[in-house]
Design an enzyme around this catalytic site. Sequence first.
Site, PDB file in Angstrom:
ATOM      1  N   GLU A  73      24.046  28.566  71.524  1.00 54.35           N
ATOM      2  CA  GLU A  73      24.829  28.156  71.964  1.00 54.35           C
ATOM      3  C   GLU A  73      25.346  27.128  72.497  1.00 54.35           C
ATOM      4  O   GLU A  73      25.487  26.874  73.353  1.00 54.35           O
ATOM      5  CB  GLU A  73      23.957  29.355  73.874  1.00 54.35           C
ATOM      6  N   TYR A 119      24.645  26.528 101.207  1.00 52.28           N
ATOM      7  CA  TYR A 119      23.438  26.433  99.700  1.00 52.28           C
ATOM      8  C   TYR A 119      24.454  26.220  98.371  1.00 52.28           C
ATOM      9  O   TYR A 119      23.844  25.973  98.015  1.00 52.28           O
ATOM     10  CB  TYR A 119      22.398  27.182  99.796  1.00 52.28           C
TER      11      TYR A 119
END
Length: 211
Positions: A73, A119
């Site tokens: 990846e 958040y």
Amino acid sequence: MNEQQVRQEMVKWGRSIFERGLTAGSSGNISVKVEDGYLVSPTNSCLGFLDPGRISKLDGAGQLVSGDAPTKELPLHFAFYEKRPTAGAVVHLHSTYATALSCLSDVDPSDAIRPITPYVVMRVGRVPVVPYTRPGSPEIRPLIEKLAGEHAAVLLENHGPVVAGASLDAAVFAIEELEEAAKLSILLRGMPVRMLSPAAIADLDRHFKLK
């Protein structure tokens, strides 16, 4: 932090991620930018059992210097490093709820994680969905490069989340927050959800200098 300390941090966070069920088997990968290149979790390795001495060391051009062969990846990691100068680490997981969200056909491709909590806005920001490519395909790199300058996180379609952070700690905290926000998004589907208002988001931006 010297290279040996970074290797130990990768082992610590990899084990924590695995033991808390945020990625399974040999899925997921971690990379950290160091002074003379990159440290990357090896291909087909389990994040819960990383060996610090076998972590892949790459030079600045992405060529293997030592350790085992790196994760396939790499293109998605280098896309963030190329277009996001503040990126010091990249984490890709197959965490359950974020991956589930990446499979839903009605998710907003420009912003898959709605502003449910302060958040997720502060630590993650807007999360676009990147069109599907085969895992490890180099075709993913230009797709992420189009987004990485403005977004610290993306969802890979039918695959899972990727997050860049200034440090490994920051990247892990952000991807954990993304997973929790994805969980909330799925639990609240079909319910009348109260989102943070544009004024509330602007207030967060003023106080925390969001990007």
